[in-house]
Design an enzyme around this catalytic site. Structure first.
Site, mmCIF file in Angstrom:
data_model
loop_
_atom_site.group_PDB
_atom_site.id
_atom_site.type_symbol
_atom_site.label_atom_id
_atom_site.label_comp_id
_atom_site.label_asym_id
_atom_site.label_seq_id
_atom_site.Cartn_x
_atom_site.Cartn_y
_atom_site.Cartn_z
ATOM 1 N N GLY B 294 1.668 2.082 11.829
ATOM 2 C CA GLY B 294 2.489 2.889 10.929
ATOM 3 C C GLY B 294 1.953 2.863 9.512
ATOM 4 O O GLY B 294 0.771 2.607 9.262
ATOM 5 N N GLY B 296 2.193 1.948 5.282
ATOM 6 C CA GLY B 296 2.698 1.062 4.243
ATOM 7 C C GLY B 296 2.048 -0.300 4.257
ATOM 8 O O GLY B 296 1.068 -0.548 4.965
ATOM 9 N N ASN B 297 2.630 -1.196 3.451
ATOM 10 C CA ASN B 297 2.009 -2.495 3.226
ATOM 11 C C ASN B 297 1.982 -3.373 4.464
ATOM 12 O O ASN B 297 1.016 -4.093 4.699
ATOM 13 C CB ASN B 297 2.737 -3.221 2.099
ATOM 14 C CG ASN B 297 2.396 -2.615 0.749
ATOM 15 O OD1 ASN B 297 1.238 -2.319 0.479
ATOM 16 N ND2 ASN B 297 3.399 -2.402 -0.077
ATOM 17 N N VAL B 298 3.056 -3.353 5.237
ATOM 18 C CA VAL B 298 3.073 -4.194 6.437
ATOM 19 C C VAL B 298 2.007 -3.717 7.421
ATOM 20 O O VAL B 298 1.260 -4.519 8.001
ATOM 21 C CB VAL B 298 4.468 -4.205 7.083
ATOM 22 C CG1 VAL B 298 4.425 -4.873 8.442
ATOM 23 C CG2 VAL B 298 5.466 -4.922 6.171
ATOM 24 N N GLU B 319 -1.528 8.077 13.628
ATOM 25 C CA GLU B 319 -1.178 9.266 12.857
ATOM 26 C C GLU B 319 -1.995 9.370 11.584
ATOM 27 O O GLU B 319 -2.441 10.427 11.186
ATOM 28 C CB GLU B 319 0.282 9.171 12.391
ATOM 29 C CG GLU B 319 1.295 9.453 13.416
ATOM 30 C CD GLU B 319 2.671 9.167 12.846
ATOM 31 O OE1 GLU B 319 3.624 9.385 13.590
ATOM 32 O OE2 GLU B 319 2.807 8.719 11.698
ATOM 33 N N ASN B 409 13.836 8.007 5.218
ATOM 34 C CA ASN B 409 12.776 9.012 5.287
ATOM 35 C C ASN B 409 12.950 9.877 6.535
ATOM 36 O O ASN B 409 13.133 11.068 6.465
ATOM 37 C CB ASN B 409 11.400 8.337 5.331
ATOM 38 C CG ASN B 409 11.143 7.490 4.095
ATOM 39 O OD1 ASN B 409 11.466 7.888 2.975
ATOM 40 N ND2 ASN B 409 10.594 6.306 4.279
ATOM 41 N N GLY B 413 6.658 9.614 13.397
ATOM 42 C CA GLY B 413 6.033 9.554 14.718
ATOM 43 C C GLY B 413 6.375 8.302 15.486
ATOM 44 O O GLY B 413 5.862 8.104 16.599
ATOM 45 N N LYS B 433 16.111 -6.647 -0.102
ATOM 46 C CA LYS B 433 16.975 -6.792 -1.289
ATOM 47 C C LYS B 433 17.200 -8.258 -1.627
ATOM 48 O O LYS B 433 18.348 -8.725 -1.713
ATOM 49 C CB LYS B 433 18.335 -6.102 -1.060
ATOM 50 C CG LYS B 433 18.235 -4.611 -0.845
ATOM 51 C CD LYS B 433 18.574 -3.818 -2.093
ATOM 52 C CE LYS B 433 18.391 -2.321 -1.814
ATOM 53 N NZ LYS B 433 18.245 -1.538 -3.036
#
Lengths: 532, 532
Positions: B294, B296-298, B319, B409, B413, B433
Site C-alpha cells: 500500500g 505511505g510510511n508503513v 498499484e 480517504n 485498491g 493520536k
C-alpha cells in the site's frame, strides 16, 4: 500434470488395508479389479480412521455426501467415548452435507473442527457454544488454502462416487465440491460407491485439472457457462485407496415448501430489476448474463419469476442446481445450468431420474474451485443473487450471524459471487419472526458483504438499486423497501444521525447503532414500544 | 478490436473546437500535425467544459494528473459562482490526485460528485458535510462499471500525457489509472502534454486493449508480474480531441517523513512472518510471491524491511511505485515492479530522472483494471499488504471511516488485493493520536474487509496469523499485538462477552460493542478512566 500434483505417492505403501470379504460386489459399478479388491464394509473402513484425523468429505448442499462411513464413524466415536477415550475428527467438505453426516457426527460429539459451511442444527449448537471449532470460509478459497498449507494436512478423503470405470477413473456422484482436491491432498482415500446414484451421471461432470497454486497458475480457459474444459471423471492414486465401500442410499435433501406470496413478490421484483437493466442497455435483452442463484425458497421463487417473465435460453453459472431449475430447463427458460452440485429434493428426484438423458444435455457439474472462481465470475459477468439475514441502511450485508453473535450457517459462496460478479443482488423478506425482526436495520450486527460489494437489495416491497448512490442516498432507497412497520423508525434514526453536527459520509449515532438487535434480545421485537 | 470499443465516433463531428493560436508548440512532444492544430491555452480548453459535466481525469496517487485544466476550471467555476450561476462538475479519476486538482476544485466549490478515491483535505471536508456526493469504489471496479453504464456517461476525458507520436499515439505520463477507459468512454477529450515528464517514459507502459465487458471477455494472458501483454501507448480517436494543452509542471507528491521506530518494527514483523511462511513451505524460499504494498510510511518501512531481510530478485505486482521501491530496485532486492502509477516524492525524483534508462528496465506501468485485476491477483498469488484504520478482535478491518462516520480517504485498491490475494496482510501502528485511539477494538465502527478476507494483522508488537483460527482464537491472537495499554481492556471485553450464556460463534456485548468509539468522541480517549 496430474501425477505431479497428487501428493505422498511414495509414502503410500504399507498402509493397513482391510481385505475385502464381500462376495457380491457390483461389477457394473466397480469395473476395475484393483478397486474391487479393496471393497470392505463401512465399519471396517471407518475403523481405519484415527482420533484426531483430518478428513475431506465429499458433499455439497445435501448432494453427494458419503452415506455409510459417517454413521460408522459416529458409532466408533461413541464406543470410544464409552471406553473413556478421546475420539474426534476434523471435518472438511464442499459445503453443507446432511444430517446423516454433520448431524450424526455432531450428536456423537465426534467433530472437533469444521469448515467451510454447515446448515445442520445439531452442529450449529456446538459451533455456537464453542465446543466445535468452526471456520466460516469462502467456498472458492478452501481447496486452494488446504493445498497451500493454510489448514491441517488431510489424513483421509472420504468421497462418494457413482462408479469406478475400467481404467480406475472415478465417476463422480451428484456433487463435485472439493473432491478433486481432497483426493489429491489426503494421505489415504476411502471411496463410497453408491449404486443408488444413476449410472447416467457419467458424462455430466467437467473436472478441470490444471488449476495449480501460485506461482504456477495459468489462465483458466473457460469463457462461457456452457464451456467444457476438463474431463468427466476424477482421478485417484490407487496406492492411496485404503478401502472401497458399496452403498445404496439416496441424497436426502430438504423438501421445499410451496412458494408463498412474499417469495413470489421478491422474485417479481428481481425480474422488474432485470427489465429495467435491459431497457437501459446494461444487460443483454432477453438473454441477461449468466445467473447465480443462492439456495432455498426465495432463490426458487426468483427462478420461477424468470419463467413467468418470459425468458428463454438463459445460462446459469451457479453453485447448486435446485428443484426450480429442472422446470426451467424443461420449459426452455434455461438452456444450460453450470454448478458444482445437483441438489434435488424428493419432490423432483424421480422427474430427474426418469429424464436424465435430457437433463444431462443441459447440466454441467464442476469442482467448486471452478464454479465459484473469481477469475471466471468476473470474466463471464455473473449476475449474483444471494439471500441475506439483514442489510443496514447503507447497504452492508450480514449473511451469517444472528444478532451479531450466533452463527446461522456461514458465508458459503455468496462472497465469491457478490465480490466479482457483474451485478450483486441480495434478497430477503423484509421481516422475519412474524415481524419482530426487520431485515433492514440501522447498523448490521455483523458484516459479510461490505457496502462496496452490494449493488441491489430486494424485498417484497421492491428493489433498492444502490449503484451510483452515496451512503445518504442509499439510506433513502433502502428505507423505502423496508417493511412499512419499520420505515418510520428507520427514517427517524437516519434523520437524527444525519442532523448531528459533523455527521460525516455515513451518519450514525453510535450508542444507538446496535440497539435494534439488543431490543430484540431484551423484548423479543425490534419494534419500538412493542412488548417493552 | 480497439476501434470497436471506442464509442461515439460517428457523433464526434461538429464539436466546438478551439483553434490554436500558439506559435511555439513543442514539436518534439507533439509530433503529429493534427494534434498540433488543436493546441490551445488551458483557459480556452477549460472554457469548453460545461456546468454539470462528468469528467474522467487522469491521475493516480499524485502522479500523472493534469496540471493546468483543473486550475483554469476552478477559476471558471469561481467566476460563474460570482455571476450567481451554478457551476459544478463530476470528477472521476484513477485514485487520489493532488491538491492541484481535488483541492483547488473543491475550494472553488466546483465538485458535485467524486469517485473512486481521494485524499485531499479540502475535499474531505465537503464529502463529510455531505456537500460533495462521494462514492467510495474498489479501484478495479470503476472502469468496467463506467463502461457498463453503472455511472454517468462521461462528457470529457482530461488526460495528461508525456507526448504524442507521429502516428497519433499518446505516450502516457507517470500514471495510467483509468486513462484508457476515460479516453474510450468520454464524448470529448482534452489532452495535456506535459514536457516536464521525461521523454524516456516512452516504453515503460503496457496498455492491454482487450479487456472488454461481459459477455465478450476472454482470459487476460498475463501469468507473471514481469509479463508485457499490450502496447506502450494509449490510443485516442482524433475526432474526439477538442483541445491539446501544453504544460510543464511536475507531479507534486507528498514528502515522506523519515522512518520511525514503530514503522520499522512493523516492517520487521512482516519479514518475520515471511520467514515463518518460507520455513513452512507456504511461500517460495527467498523469492516469496509477487508483493503488493500500500501507500505511505508503513508501506515504505515494509519495503525497507525486505532489503534488510536479505531478499533479492523479488517481484512486485502493486498499484503504486513509491520512493522506497527505487532503492530496492537499485540494490537488486526487487527485480521488477509492476504498478499503475509511479508516484515519487521530490526526494527521489531526481534519482529517478537521472537513471531513468536503468529504472525503465525494471518498472512496468499498467492500467488499473490490470494492476488491480482480481483474475490476475488470484492467478499469480499476490501477497497483499495494506494499511488500515482499525481491526476488531475478530479480524474485521475498517479502512475508511474514522469513528464509523467520517470518510478518511476510501477503500482504494485494498479490497482488490485482499479479497483475491494469496495472503492478505493488514498493517497499522497499534495506537494513533498519542495513544488515545487503539487500532484493535472490540467491534470496528465500519467494515471494509470482512473476517473472511483478513489473514494476517501486523502492528509494531508482532503479527497475528488469523489463518485456521476460529473467532475466539483470533481474539486472543489480536489482543496479543494490541498496544499494552489496551490489552487488559480488550481482554476484559472478550472475557465478559465470552462468558455470556449463549455467547455464540462470535461473542459480543452489543451495548458495549461500539462504546470505545463513543468514549473517544466523548472524552478524547478510548482508554477507560482516562479524562473521564
Amino acid at each position: 500434470m496430474i501425477a505431479a500434483s497428487i501428493g505422498g505417492v511414495g509414502e503410500s505403501v504399507g498402509y493397513d488395508e482391510v481385505v475385502s470379504t464381500n462376495e457380491a460386489i457390483n461389477t457394473d459399478r466397480i469395473r476395475n479389479e484393483a478397486f474391487r479388491s479393496k471393497v470392505v464394509s463401512a465399519d471396517e473402513a471407518a475403523a481405519l480412521i484415527h482420533d484426531g484425523a483430518s478428513i475431506g468429505f465429499s458433499g455439497f448442499v445435501g448432494a453427494g455426501y458419503p452415506k455409510a462411513i459417517p454413521d460408522s464413524l459416529a458409532k466408533h466415536a461413541a464406543a470410544a467415548h464409552e471406553r473413556g477415550e478421546h475420539f474426534q475428527v476434523n471435518v472438511y467438505t464442499g459445503a453443507s452435507t446432511d444430517h446423516a453426516l454433520d448431524g450424526i457426527l455432531a450428536e456423537s460429539e465426534a467433530i472437533a473442527f469444521r469448515t467451510p459451511f454447515s446448515t445442520d442444527g445439531s452442529l450449529r449448537k456446538q459451533i455456537n457454544n464453542g465446543s466445535v471449532r468452526y471456520i466460516d470460509t469462502h467456498l472458492s478459497h478452501l481447496a486452494q488454502q488446504v493445498e497451500e498449507g493454510f489448514f491441517d494436512h488431510l489424513d483421509f478423503a472420504v468421497i462418494e462416487v457413482s462408479g469406478i470405470d475400467e481404467d480406475g477413473h472415478l465417476i463422480p456422484s451428484t456433487s463435485l465440491g472439493n473432491n478433486k482436491t481432497w483426493l489429491e491432498q489426503a494421505d489415504k482415500v476411502i471411496l463410497e460407491v453408491n449404486e443408488w446414484q444413476p449410472e447416467q451421471l457419467n458424462g455430466i461432470h467437467d473436472v478441470y485439472y490444471s488449476v495449480d497454486v501460485p506461482p504456477h497458475r495459468k489462465p483458466i480457459p473457460l469463457v462461457g457457462a456452457t464451456d467444457r474444459i476438463g474431463v468427466p471423471y476424477l482421478e485417484v492414486d490407487l496406492d492411496k485407496v485404503v478401502a472401497v465401500v458399496e452403498t445404496g442410499g439416496g441424497d436426502r435433501n430438504t423438501k421445499f415448501t410451496p412458494l408463498d406470496e412474499v417469495s413470489k413478490a421478491i422474485g417479481d421484483n428481481v425480474v422488474k430489476f432485470f427489465k429495467q437493466e435491459e431497457e437501459a442497455g446494461r444487460l443483454p435483452k432477453g438473454k441477461l448474463l449468466p445467473l447465480q442463484s443462492g439456495i432455498g425458497n426465495v432463490a426458487n421463487a426468483v427462478l420461477a419469476g424468470l419463467e413467468t417473465g418470459g425468458y428463454k435460453g438463459l445460462e446459469c453459472f451457479s453453485e447448486v442446481i435446485q428443484d426450480g431449475m429442472l422446470g426451467l430447463i424443461k420449459s426452455g427458460t434455461v438452456e444450460v445450468a453450470s454448478a458444482t452440485a445437483l441438489s434435488l429434493s424428493p419432490d423432483v428426484i424421480d422427474e430427474f431420474r426418469e429424464n436424465i438423458d435430457f437433463y444431462n444435455k443441459h447440466i454441467i457439474l464442476r469442482p467448486q474451485e471452478i464454479s465459484n472462481n473469481p477469475e471466471l465470475i468476473r470474466r463471464i459477468g455473473v449476475v449474483a443473487m444471494n439471500g441475506m439475514l439483514e442489510a443496514d441502511i447503507y447497504g452492508n450485508v450480514n449473511s451469517t450471524h444472528v444478532m451479531g453473535t450466533k452463527m446461522m450457517n456461514g458465508i458459503g459462496g455468496s462472497g465469491d459471487f457478490a465480490r466479482n460478479g457483474y451485478i450483486s443482488i441480495f434478497l430477503s423478506p423484509s421481516v422475519a419472526k412474524n415481524g419482530d425482526i426487520s431485515a433492514i436495520v440501522p447498523f448490521v450486527s455483523h458484516v459479510d458483504h461490505t457496502e462496496h460489494d452490494t449493488q441491489v437489495i430486494v424485498t417484497e416491497y421492491g428493489f433498492a438499486d444502490l449503484r451510483g448512490k452515496t451512503p445518504r442516498e442509499r439510506a433513502q432507497a433502502l428505507i423505502a423497501i423496508a417493511h412499512p412497520s419499520y420505515r418510520a423508525q428507520l427514517q427517524d434514526y437516519f434523520d437524527r444521525a444525519n442532523a448531528q453536527p459533523n455527521a460525516g459520509q455515513t451518519p450514525h449515532i453510535l450508542p444507538e447503532a446496535l440497539s435494534w438487535h439488543q431490543r430484540f434480545l431484551d423484548t423479543g421485537s425490534m419494534l419500538q414500544g412493542e412488548a417493552e
